[in-house]
Scaffold this active site. Structure first.
Site, PDB file in Angstrom:
ATOM      1  NE  ARG A 160      48.264  34.212 -12.940  1.00 54.46           N
ATOM      2  CZ  ARG A 160      49.128  33.218 -13.097  1.00 54.46           C
ATOM      3  NH1 ARG A 160      49.774  33.079 -14.238  1.00 54.46           N
ATOM      4  NH2 ARG A 160      49.346  32.367 -12.128  1.00 54.46           N
ATOM      5  CG  HIS A 201      53.328  32.184  -8.997  1.00 55.55           C
ATOM      6  ND1 HIS A 201      52.680  32.611 -10.139  1.00 55.55           N
ATOM      7  CD2 HIS A 201      54.433  31.524  -9.425  1.00 55.55           C
ATOM      8  CE1 HIS A 201      53.375  32.233 -11.203  1.00 55.55           C
ATOM      9  NE2 HIS A 201      54.444  31.581 -10.804  1.00 55.55           N
ATOM     10  CD  GLU A 228      53.058  26.771 -14.173  1.00 55.22           C
ATOM     11  OE1 GLU A 228      54.116  26.332 -13.685  1.00 55.22           O
ATOM     12  OE2 GLU A 228      53.041  27.388 -15.252  1.00 55.22           O
ATOM     13  CG  ASN A 283      50.217  29.289 -16.357  1.00 57.02           C
ATOM     14  OD1 ASN A 283      49.322  30.089 -16.584  1.00 57.02           O
ATOM     15  ND2 ASN A 283      50.924  29.310 -15.239  1.00 57.02           N
TER      16      ASN A 283
END
Length: 483
Positions: free
Chosen positions: A86, A131, A177, A308
Site C-alpha cells: 500500500r 495521504h 484518515e 488504520n
C-alpha cells in the site's frame, strides 16, 4: 513483553486462503525528490519550511529517498515475502498545481515504473490517492479542503490516476484518515496546512468536503472505469477502540460517542446518508449539512473499508473535560489506566500509543455489526520506537516489543475473522522508518531500519524477519530474542 495479549502465538494458517499480507507507506514520508521529476510543492513541503513546526526541525525534501531507491525497497519487500504494498501517489507529482489541466508525464512515469516493478516482483499494488499532501497551489488559491471546489479537482486527479494506472491497480483508496486532515490540519493546525488554531468549525467543513470528494472519485470510477478495469475503491478511516471505563450507562454511551466522532463521522454519511446524531447534538451548526442530492450521491459509494488502527483507550463520560475542544465537545475523558492503576497496555514511543491487541478485534467486530459486514482491510497497524542515537545497529534491529505487538494484533485479526468479520487483508505500518510528520525523524515505525547517518542504508529489523518466517509458514518461535 508486558501486555501483548499473553504472547499469543499466531500462524499464517490462522487466516483464510487468499488473505493478503502487505506493508504500507506514504509518498511524503518516504519519497523525497521534492524538486525532481516536475513535482509541484505540496502543503507539507511548505508547512515544514517553518522549522518550528517539526520536532527535530526536519522535512521530507529527501525523506528516505524512495524516489531513487524504489527498486531496492521493492526487492527487499519481495524477499521478505509480502504479497501487497500500500503506497500513496503524490497529487503534486501528477498535477503540480493540482488543477488537473495537464498531466505531468514524469510523475506518471515514476509511478508506472514503481507499479510495474512491484508486479514483476509478485507484489500487488494498493494505491492511496490522498495521504495528506495536497498540492500547495490549491491551498493558496482555494483554501484547500475548506472549499467545495476541491471536490471537482480531486475527481479530476482521481480520474487521471485511474486512466494511467488502473489497468494494473485494482485496489484504490481515495483518502487516508480524513479525520487527521480535518482535525490536525484544519482544526488545531499541528499538521499542514496549519495556521487555523481556534477555528474549530473549519475542521468539520474540511471533513465534509473530503466525504464528497471521496464519493466523487468513486462515482468517476464506477461510471468510466469499473467495467473495463474491474477494480474496487475504498476509504481509509482511523479509529482507536473506545472501551467503556465502567458498567455505568453514561460511560457506555460516552464510549459509543467517541467511536461516532472517529468512524461514524465518515462512515455514517456513506452508509446511512448522514452524520451520527451524537455529533449533530453536540456540534449544531458547526456540522455542515448534506442536501438531499448529496445524500443520494454519497450513499454506498464504497467497496471496502480500510481501517488504520494502533491503540485503544478507556472512555468515561465527562460533562466538561479539561481537554482540547475536539474532546470537550464529545464530553469524553480518555483514560489510560484501569481503576486498579494498571495501564491499558504497555506504551510505545508515542505518548498516545499503548499496546492493546484486543482493541483491534473489538473495532473490527463493531464495523462488521454496524455497517452490515462490509469488506475490511486493516490498512495500517504498527508501533514506534524512539530514534536512539546512542544504540548500536544490533540493538536497534532487535525490536522484540514490535514482534510482540504484531503477534498480538494479528491474533486479534484472526479472532475477528472467526467471529464473522469479513477482513481480507492486513498491512503493517510501516515498511521503512520515515518522516513521521510533526515528530520528524524522532520516531521509528519501520520494520526496516533506515540508517539516517550512513547513506540511508536499509536493514531489516527482527520484526521484518519474524514476518518473513510467519508468511512462509515457518514455526513462529520468537528467534528475535537470540540476538
Amino acid at each position: 513483553m508486558g501486555s501483548t495479549g499473553g504472547e499469543a502465538e499466531v500462524a499464517r494458517a490462522d487466516f483464510p486462503d487468499g488473505f493478503v499480507f502487505g506493508v504500507a507507506t506514504s509518498a511524503y514520508q518516504i519519497e523525497g525528490a521534492r524538486r525532481e521529476g516536475g513535482k509541484g510543492d505540496s502543503i507539507w513541503d511548505v508547512f515544514t519550511e517553518d522549522k518550528e513546526r517539526v520536532l527535530d526541525r526536519s522535512n521530507g525534501d529527501v525523506a528516505v529517498d524512495h524516489y531513487h531507491r524504489y527498486k531496492e525497497d521493492i526487492e527487499l519487500m519481495a524477499s521478505l515475502g509480502f504479497a501487497a504494498y500500500r503506497f500513496s501517489i503524490s497529487w503534486a507529482r501528477i498535477f503540480p498545481d493540482g488543477l488537473g489541466g495537464k498531466v505531468n508525464e514524469q510523475g506518471v512515469a515514476f509511478y508506472n515504473n514503481l507499479i510495474n516493478f512491484m508486479i514483476a516482483k509478485g507484489i500487488e499494488p494498493y494505491a492511496t490517492l490522498y495521504h495528506w499532501d495536497l498540492p500547495n497551489h490549491l491551498q493558496k488559491t482555494l483554501g484547500g479542503w475548506l472549499s467545495d471546489k476541491i471536490v471537482d479537482y480531486f475527481a479530476l486527479y482521481a480520474e487521471a490516476c485511474f486512466a494511467n494506472f488502473g489497468d494494473r491497480v485494482k485496489r484504490w483508496i481515495t483518502i487516508n484518515e480524513p479525520l487527521q486532515t480535518a482535525f490536525n490540519g484544519y482544526g488545531i493546525g499541528v499538521f499542514a496546512p496549519g495556521g487555523c488554531e481556534g477555528e474549530t468549525a473549519r475542521c468539520y467543513l474540511a471533513a465534509h468536503h473530503q466525504i464528497l470528494a471521496h464519493a466523487a472519485a468513486v462515482d468517476v470510477y464506477r461510471r468510466k472505469f469499473k467495467v473495463a478495469q474491474g477494480g474496487e475503491v475504498g476509504l481509509v478511516v482511523d479509529c482507536e477502540w473506545a472501551e467503556p471505563f465502567s458498567e455505568k450507562v453514561e460511560d457506555q454511551i460516552a464510549a459509543q460517542r467517541r467511536v461516532d466522532f472517529q468512524l461514524g463521522w465518515y462512515l455514517d454519511p456513506i452508509y446511512f446518508g448522514d452524520y451520527p446524531e451524537s455529533m449533530r447534538q453536540r456540534l449544531g451548526s458547526d456540522l455542515p449539512t448534506f442536501s438531499e442530492k448529496d445524500k443520494e450521491f454519497i450513499r454506498n459509494k464504497i467497496d471496502f473499508v480500510g481501517l488504520n488502527h494502533y491503540t485503544s483507550r478507556f472512555i468515561a463520560h465527562h460533562q466538561n473535560p479539561e481537554d482540547i475542544y475536539f474532546y470537550q465537545v464529545q464530553q469524553v475523558e480518555r483514560i489510560e489506566k484501569w481503576n486498579s492503576g494498571e495501564k491499558i497496555g504497555e506504551r510505545a514511543a508515542s505518548e498516545w500509543l499503548f499496546i492493546v491487541p484486543w482493541g483491534l478485534r473489538k473495532i473490527l467486530n463493531y464495523i462488521a455489526k454496524k455497517y452490515n459486514n462490509p469488506t475490511i482491510y486493516v490498512t495500517e497497524n504498527g508501533m514506534d520506537e524512539e530514534d536512539d542515537q546512542s544504540a548500536t545497529l544490533d540493538q536497534v534491529l532487535n525490536d522484540t516489543t514490535r514482534v510482540g505487538y504484531f503477534k498480538g494484533y494479528l491474533a486479534s485479526v484472526a479472532q475477528a475473522i472467526k467471529d464473522g468479520a469479513d477482513v481480507r487483508g492486513y498491512f503493517a505500518w510501516s515498511f521503512l522508518d520515515n518522516f513521521e510528520w510533526a515528530m520528524g525523524y524522532t520516531k521509528r515505525f519501520g520494520i526496516v531500519y533506515v540508517d539516517y547517518k550512513n547513506g540511508l542504508s536499509r536493514h531489516p529489523k527482527a520484526s521484518a524477519l519474524w514476518f518473513s518466517r510467519f508468511l512462509k509458514g515457518e514455526a513462529a518461535e520468537n528467534k528475535a530474542d537470540t540476538n
